[in-house]
Design a protein around this motif. Structure first.
Motif, PDB file in Angstrom:
ATOM      1  N   CYS A 159       0.838  -1.204   0.000  1.00 55.97           N
ATOM      2  CA  CYS A 159       0.000   0.000   0.000  1.00 55.97           C
ATOM      3  C   CYS A 159       0.874   1.257   0.000  1.00 55.97           C
ATOM      4  CB  CYS A 159      -0.988  -0.014   1.164  1.00 55.97           C
ATOM      5  SG  CYS A 159      -0.322   0.556   2.730  1.00 55.97           S
ATOM      6  N   LYS A 160       0.285   2.346  -0.474  1.00 57.74           N
ATOM      7  CA  LYS A 160       1.003   3.620  -0.602  1.00 57.74           C
ATOM      8  C   LYS A 160       1.575   4.081   0.736  1.00 57.74           C
ATOM      9  CE  LYS A 160       0.302   5.094  -4.920  1.00 57.74           C
ATOM     10  NZ  LYS A 160       1.477   5.019  -5.792  1.00 57.74           N
ATOM     11  N   ASP A 161       0.788   3.881   1.809  1.00 58.05           N
ATOM     12  CA  ASP A 161       1.241   4.318   3.127  1.00 58.05           C
ATOM     13  C   ASP A 161       2.501   3.565   3.549  1.00 58.05           C
ATOM     14  OD1 ASP A 161      -0.944   5.944   3.086  1.00 58.05           O
ATOM     15  OD2 ASP A 161      -1.773   5.243   4.992  1.00 58.05           O
ATOM     16  N   CYS A 162       2.534   2.255   3.301  1.00 57.31           N
ATOM     17  CA  CYS A 162       3.732   1.478   3.632  1.00 57.31           C
ATOM     18  C   CYS A 162       4.916   1.971   2.818  1.00 57.31           C
ATOM     19  CB  CYS A 162       3.511  -0.013   3.379  1.00 57.31           C
ATOM     20  SG  CYS A 162       2.567  -0.820   4.688  1.00 57.31           S
ATOM     21  N   LYS A 183       5.452   5.037   1.640  1.00 55.34           N
ATOM     22  CA  LYS A 183       5.900   6.335   2.172  1.00 55.34           C
ATOM     23  C   LYS A 183       6.554   6.189   3.547  1.00 55.34           C
ATOM     24  CE  LYS A 183       4.887   9.633  -0.761  1.00 55.34           C
ATOM     25  NZ  LYS A 183       5.985  10.430  -1.353  1.00 55.34           N
ATOM     26  N   ALA A 184       6.000   5.301   4.370  1.00 62.13           N
ATOM     27  CA  ALA A 184       6.514   5.151   5.731  1.00 62.13           C
ATOM     28  C   ALA A 184       7.875   4.469   5.754  1.00 62.13           C
ATOM     29  CB  ALA A 184       5.517   4.385   6.597  1.00 62.13           C
ATOM     30  N   SER A 195      -2.768   8.425  10.688  1.00 62.14           N
ATOM     31  CA  SER A 195      -3.356   8.905   9.436  1.00 62.14           C
ATOM     32  C   SER A 195      -4.659   8.154   9.194  1.00 62.14           C
ATOM     33  CB  SER A 195      -2.382   8.709   8.273  1.00 62.14           C
ATOM     34  OG  SER A 195      -2.041   7.343   8.151  1.00 62.14           O
ATOM     35  N   ASP A 228      -7.640   3.061   5.084  1.00 63.43           N
ATOM     36  CA  ASP A 228      -8.256   2.747   3.802  1.00 63.43           C
ATOM     37  C   ASP A 228      -9.702   2.284   3.997  1.00 63.43           C
ATOM     38  OD1 ASP A 228      -7.917   2.174   0.967  1.00 63.43           O
ATOM     39  OD2 ASP A 228      -8.112   0.068   1.552  1.00 63.43           O
ATOM     40  N   THR A 276      -8.813   5.249  11.841  1.00 71.24           N
ATOM     41  CA  THR A 276      -7.456   5.750  11.655  1.00 71.24           C
ATOM     42  C   THR A 276      -6.439   4.631  11.829  1.00 71.24           C
ATOM     43  OG1 THR A 276      -7.229   6.338  13.975  1.00 71.24           O
ATOM     44  CG2 THR A 276      -8.061   8.060  12.511  1.00 71.24           C
ATOM     45  N   ARG A 323       0.966   4.480  13.178  1.00 71.47           N
ATOM     46  CA  ARG A 323       2.248   3.818  12.972  1.00 71.47           C
ATOM     47  C   ARG A 323       3.174   4.157  14.133  1.00 71.47           C
ATOM     48  NH1 ARG A 323       2.430   2.077   7.469  1.00 71.47           N
ATOM     49  NH2 ARG A 323       0.297   2.392   6.775  1.00 71.47           N
ATOM     50  N   THR A 330       1.955  -1.241  13.648  1.00 75.98           N
ATOM     51  CA  THR A 330       0.835  -0.385  13.271  1.00 75.98           C
ATOM     52  C   THR A 330      -0.410  -0.870  14.002  1.00 75.98           C
ATOM     53  OG1 THR A 330       1.818  -0.089  11.082  1.00 75.98           O
ATOM     54  CG2 THR A 330      -0.512   0.414  11.268  1.00 75.98           C
TER      55      THR A 330
END
Ligand SMILES: [Zn+2]
Ligand SMILES: [Zn+2]
Length: 143
Positions: free
Chosen positions: A33-36, A38-39, A66, A69, A73, A76, A88
Protein backbone atom coordinates in the motif's frame (compact mmCIF):
# COMPACT_ATOMS: atom_id res chain seq x y z
CA UNK A 1 4.79 -18.10 11.15
CA UNK A 2 5.65 -17.95 14.83
CA UNK A 3 3.99 -21.01 16.36
CA UNK A 4 1.52 -21.18 19.24
CA UNK A 5 3.20 -20.00 22.51
CA UNK A 6 6.56 -19.52 20.72
CA UNK A 7 8.37 -16.24 21.48
CA UNK A 8 10.16 -13.90 19.11
CA UNK A 9 12.12 -10.78 20.02
CA UNK A 10 12.85 -7.65 18.07
CA UNK A 11 13.35 -3.91 18.26
CA UNK A 12 14.45 -0.77 16.46
CA UNK A 13 17.84 -0.04 14.93
CA UNK A 14 19.31 1.84 17.93
CA UNK A 15 17.94 -0.57 20.53
CA UNK A 16 15.93 2.04 22.50
CA UNK A 17 12.79 0.00 21.89
CA UNK A 18 12.64 -3.75 22.36
CA UNK A 19 9.69 -6.09 22.20
CA UNK A 20 8.67 -9.70 22.63
CA UNK A 21 5.83 -11.27 20.68
CA UNK A 22 4.17 -14.56 21.55
CA UNK A 23 2.74 -16.70 18.75
CA UNK A 24 0.72 -17.68 16.93
CA UNK A 25 0.89 -15.09 14.16
CA UNK A 26 -2.47 -14.50 12.46
CA UNK A 27 -1.00 -13.78 9.01
CA UNK A 28 2.25 -12.79 7.31
CA UNK A 29 2.00 -10.60 4.20
CA UNK A 30 3.90 -8.40 1.83
CA UNK A 31 1.99 -5.07 1.89
CA UNK A 32 2.39 -2.76 -1.12
CA UNK A 33 0.00 0.00 0.00
CA UNK A 34 1.00 3.62 -0.60
CA UNK A 35 1.24 4.32 3.13
CA UNK A 36 3.73 1.48 3.63
CA UNK A 37 5.78 2.80 0.72
CA UNK A 38 5.90 6.33 2.17
CA UNK A 39 6.51 5.15 5.73
CA UNK A 40 9.40 2.86 4.80
CA UNK A 41 10.80 4.30 1.59
CA UNK A 42 10.57 0.86 -0.03
CA UNK A 43 8.32 -0.86 -2.58
CA UNK A 44 6.57 -2.94 0.05
CA UNK A 45 6.84 -3.87 3.68
CA UNK A 46 6.66 -7.32 5.24
CA UNK A 47 4.15 -7.50 8.07
CA UNK A 48 2.63 -10.01 10.43
CA UNK A 49 -0.52 -9.80 12.51
CA UNK A 50 -0.95 -10.60 16.20
CA UNK A 51 -3.41 -9.56 18.92
CA UNK A 52 -2.52 -6.70 21.30
CA UNK A 53 -2.11 -9.09 24.22
CA UNK A 54 0.59 -11.00 22.29
CA UNK A 55 2.93 -7.97 22.30
CA UNK A 56 5.16 -6.87 25.21
CA UNK A 57 7.08 -3.62 24.80
CA UNK A 58 10.07 -2.05 26.50
CA UNK A 59 10.48 1.63 25.57
CA UNK A 60 8.01 4.14 24.16
CA UNK A 61 7.68 4.47 20.39
CA UNK A 62 6.69 7.70 18.67
CA UNK A 63 3.39 7.60 16.79
CA UNK A 64 1.98 8.95 13.58
CA UNK A 65 -1.75 8.67 12.86
CA UNK A 66 -3.36 8.90 9.44
CA UNK A 67 -6.68 7.98 7.87
CA UNK A 68 -7.09 4.29 7.04
CA UNK A 69 -8.26 2.75 3.80
CA UNK A 70 -11.29 1.06 5.37
CA UNK A 71 -12.51 3.80 7.76
CA UNK A 72 -11.03 4.72 11.12
CA UNK A 73 -7.46 5.75 11.66
CA UNK A 74 -4.16 3.92 11.40
CA UNK A 75 -1.33 4.67 13.84
CA UNK A 76 2.25 3.82 12.97
CA UNK A 77 4.64 3.29 15.89
CA UNK A 78 8.36 3.89 15.36
CA UNK A 79 11.50 4.82 17.27
CA UNK A 80 11.84 8.59 17.73
CA UNK A 81 15.62 8.31 17.80
CA UNK A 82 16.55 6.04 14.89
CA UNK A 83 13.23 6.07 12.96
CA UNK A 84 12.99 2.27 12.99
CA UNK A 85 9.46 1.11 12.14
CA UNK A 86 7.96 -1.28 14.66
CA UNK A 87 4.21 -1.81 14.31
CA UNK A 88 0.83 -0.38 13.27
CA UNK A 89 -2.48 -0.28 15.11
CA UNK A 90 -6.04 0.76 14.18
CA UNK A 91 -8.74 2.50 16.20
CA UNK A 92 -11.85 0.61 15.02
CA UNK A 93 -14.04 -0.49 17.97
CA UNK A 94 -12.92 -3.83 19.33
CA UNK A 95 -9.78 -3.70 17.21
CA UNK A 96 -7.25 -6.07 18.76
CA UNK A 97 -4.97 -6.43 15.77
CA UNK A 98 -1.36 -5.25 15.88
CA UNK A 99 0.50 -5.31 12.58
CA UNK A 100 4.20 -5.88 13.23
CA UNK A 101 7.04 -4.99 10.85
CA UNK A 102 8.72 -8.33 10.18
CA UNK A 103 12.08 -6.67 9.49
CA UNK A 104 12.20 -5.41 13.08
CA UNK A 105 12.52 -8.98 14.38
CA UNK A 106 16.04 -9.91 15.47
CA UNK A 107 15.57 -12.99 13.29
CA UNK A 108 13.17 -12.10 10.45
CA UNK A 109 13.38 -15.70 9.23
CA UNK A 110 11.00 -16.60 12.05
CA UNK A 111 8.18 -15.63 9.67
CA UNK A 112 7.68 -16.17 5.96
CA UNK A 113 5.18 -14.30 3.78
CA UNK A 114 1.94 -16.10 2.93
CA UNK A 115 0.36 -13.49 0.64
CA UNK A 116 0.86 -10.18 -1.16
CA UNK A 117 -1.68 -7.43 -0.45
CA UNK A 118 -2.45 -4.04 -2.04
CA UNK A 119 -0.91 -5.14 -5.34
CA UNK A 120 -2.83 -2.27 -6.99
CA UNK A 121 -0.26 0.12 -5.48
CA UNK A 122 2.88 -1.97 -6.08
CA UNK A 123 5.63 -0.31 -8.12
CA UNK A 124 6.38 -2.15 -11.38
CA UNK A 125 9.98 -2.80 -10.29
CA UNK A 126 9.06 -4.67 -7.13
CA UNK A 127 9.18 -8.47 -7.29
CA UNK A 128 7.13 -11.07 -5.42
CA UNK A 129 7.20 -14.85 -5.09
CA UNK A 130 4.94 -16.03 -7.96
CA UNK A 131 3.66 -18.83 -5.70
CA UNK A 132 2.07 -16.43 -3.21
CA UNK A 133 -1.64 -15.54 -3.45
CA UNK A 134 -2.09 -11.89 -4.43
CA UNK A 135 -4.83 -9.45 -3.48
CA UNK A 136 -5.58 -6.06 -5.05
CA UNK A 137 -6.26 -4.57 -1.61
CA UNK A 138 -6.83 -6.11 1.83
CA UNK A 139 -6.87 -9.89 2.05
CA UNK A 140 -10.31 -11.00 3.24
CA UNK A 141 -9.98 -12.88 6.53
CA UNK A 142 -11.87 -13.62 9.72
CA UNK A 143 -10.97 -11.72 12.83
ZN1 LIG B 1 15.73 3.26 17.81
ZN1 LIG C 1 0.64 -1.31 3.73
Amino acid sequence: MIGESKKAVGGCLCGAIRYTVTGPTIFVSQCCCKDCQKATGTGHTTIFGIRKDQLEMAGTPKRFTSEGDTGGTVTRHFCGTCGGRLFTTGDLPGEQLVIMQAGSLDDPNQVSPESVIYTKDAPVWDFFDPELPKFEAMQPRER
